[in-house]
Motif scaffolding. Structure first.
Motif, short mmCIF file in Angstrom:
data_model
loop_
_atom_site.label_atom_id
_atom_site.label_comp_id
_atom_site.label_asym_id
_atom_site.label_seq_id
_atom_site.Cartn_x
_atom_site.Cartn_y
_atom_site.Cartn_z
N VAL A 171 -3.01 -35.23 21.60
CA VAL A 171 -2.61 -33.95 21.02
C VAL A 171 -2.88 -32.88 22.06
O VAL A 171 -4.03 -32.61 22.41
CB VAL A 171 -3.39 -33.66 19.73
N ILE A 172 -1.83 -32.25 22.57
CA ILE A 172 -2.00 -31.27 23.64
C ILE A 172 -1.79 -29.84 23.16
O ILE A 172 -2.03 -28.90 23.92
CB ILE A 172 -1.08 -31.58 24.83
N ALA A 173 -1.37 -29.67 21.92
CA ALA A 173 -1.26 -28.33 21.34
C ALA A 173 -1.25 -28.48 19.83
O ALA A 173 -0.70 -29.44 19.30
CB ALA A 173 0.00 -27.61 21.82
N GLN A 174 -1.85 -27.52 19.15
CA GLN A 174 -1.91 -27.60 17.70
C GLN A 174 -2.19 -26.23 17.12
O GLN A 174 -2.99 -25.46 17.66
CB GLN A 174 -3.00 -28.59 17.26
N CYS A 175 -1.53 -25.91 15.99
CA CYS A 175 -1.79 -24.65 15.28
C CYS A 175 -2.96 -24.83 14.32
O CYS A 175 -3.21 -25.93 13.82
CB CYS A 175 -0.56 -24.21 14.50
#
Length: 425
Positions: free
Chosen positions: A346-350
């Motif tokens: 996971v390299i980006a997450q809100c």
């Protein structure tokens, strides 16, 4: 120090007062949107959304805001990290190499995934979508992905009106994409089936759930109609019958070449069927998109693990824009919009609420990973068959007619600076 949230790979939410010598940074790192946090060097590797106070020499390569203190990058550390920090990166090391080389020159491939809390108020949804698309474009995103049901999300059994593929909603989204010069993924809207009147669907009240990709020139590049419909009864928890108001699609859209890579289209429940992901990868997809509205029951158990599984088995980036929060008294969504790299990280997450997360697509890395671990070459179709697209939807590449469009390419009039109308259904 008190840490709220999680550390490596996901969120760092809140910490106590900043440590001595910390510097304040507002912006994004290479992969993450940063949230207001204070970090010690040992924690400053994987963070999301807002502002960060990082102890030097962390916090380089930011996309937004300015550090109040700055130092030159540390020799031997990638992205300006100290050697100890650079040993633990978001990418696997190359075999036989102590560290990975920095990406070579070329166009920046930044994707933005939107997190939204849509309701049955089309005007409110339109304003939220337009604001987030413009924000993503201003930060350099080449592809902006909206979630499923971005135009409207009503109570169960009340899906709202449908409209033709070349209706007002698509025309206005096309103008927005052209004004912002971005590829725009409309993650799922109710498309009127051909031969039926405007605002209605077939005799059973059903319309397509359509994922449309619009190019930066405003043309329709590809349309995919959801083929797997969410008809699920989990006793006392989830009761949805998507087939009661949605007509299933009958083909798969081939991947589309964009400025960020070859993009494959799917929607939400398709995530549970690996065949469509494998078929798209076999056709050359480098980025798989899963705009979604996962429930609060299924999301915590399955959302991340499914996204990571699809990324690992296809060796693709996976971009999943999602609905979040309470839409009405009867419907809430899990959220956790995220981007996963081909290694399954996971390299980006809100976090909570509407917003954006960003990730940079590194195609040389993707193709190097596929070369080093050649899954397709190792398959044994003579034993278990092969997966491919048997029926393809035609690529569109059709211009969308828009009335009084101030943003035609090459137009040098003063009207070019006018704002496009909001997205409405």
């Amino acid at each position: 120090m008190l840490v709220g949230g999680t550390s490596r790979g996901l969120f760092l939410s809140q910490l106590e007062a900043p440590p001595p010598g910390a510097m304040f940074v507002g912006g994004t790192s290479r992969y993450f949107l940063l949230k207001r946090v204070y970090l010690q060097p040992s924690l400053g590797r994987h963070v999301c959304e807002g502002r960060v106070a990082l102890k030097p020499p962390l916090g380089r390569h930011l996309c937004r805001g300015r550090p109040q203190q700055a130092r030159p990058p540390v020799p031997g550390g990638r992205w300006g990290l100290a050697p100890a920090a650079s040993r633990e990166l978001l990418r696997p090391p190359r075999r036989g190499a102590g560290s990975m080389a920095a990406p070579g020159p070329g166009p920046r491939r930044l994707v933005a995934a939107v997190q939204l809390t849509a309701t049955d108020d089309a005007e409110r949804n339109a304003a939220a979508c337009e604001r987030l698309v413009r924000e993503a474009a201003a930060r350099g995103a080449g592809l902006v992905c909206l979630p499923e049901a971005f135009a409207a999300l009503g109570p169960p059994g009340q899906p709202g009106p449908a409209e033709p593929l070349r209706g007002a909603l698509v025309r206005r989204c096309a103008r927005l994409a052209r004004a912002c010069r971005v590829w725009l993924s409309l993650g799922g809207f109710r498309e009127l089936r051909p031969g039926h009147g405007h605002g209605h669907s077939d005799s059973a009240g059903r319309a397509y759930n359509c994922h449309l990709l619009i190019g930066p020139d405003g043309s329709m590049a590809a349309a995919y109609r959801k083929i797997h419909l969410f008809d699920v009864e989990l006793a006392g928890r989830v009761s949805l019958q998507e087939s009661s108001y949605t007509h299933p699609g009958s083909d798969i859209a081939p991947p589309v070449s964009t400025s960020v890579g070859k993009v494959g289209l799917a929607i939400c429940y398709d995530l549970r069927f690996p065949e469509i992901s494998l078929a798209l990868a076999r056709e050359g997809a480098e980025i798989l998109t899963f705009p979604s509205a996962f429930t609060e029951t299924t999301g915590p158990a399955h959302w991340e693990v499914l996204l990571r599984a699809r990324a690992i088995e296809t060796q693709c980036y996976v971009v999943a824009a999602a609905q979040t929060g309470k839409h009405n008294e009867h419907r809430s969504s899990y959220g956790h919009t995220m981007v996963v790299d081909p290694w399954g990280r996971v390299i980006a997450q809100c976090q909570e609420g509407p917003g954006l997360c960003y990730a940079e697509i590194d195609l040389p890395y993707l193709h190097r990973l596929r070369q080093e671990m050649p899954l397709w070459a190792h398959r044994r179709p003579e034993l278990y068959g092969s997966v491919g697209i048997l029926k393809k939807a035609p690529l569109l590449h059709e211009a969308v007619e828009t009335e009084a469009d101030p943003c035609q390419p090459g137009d040098s009039t003063e009207e070019k600076q006018e704002e496009p109308p909001p997205i409405t259904s």
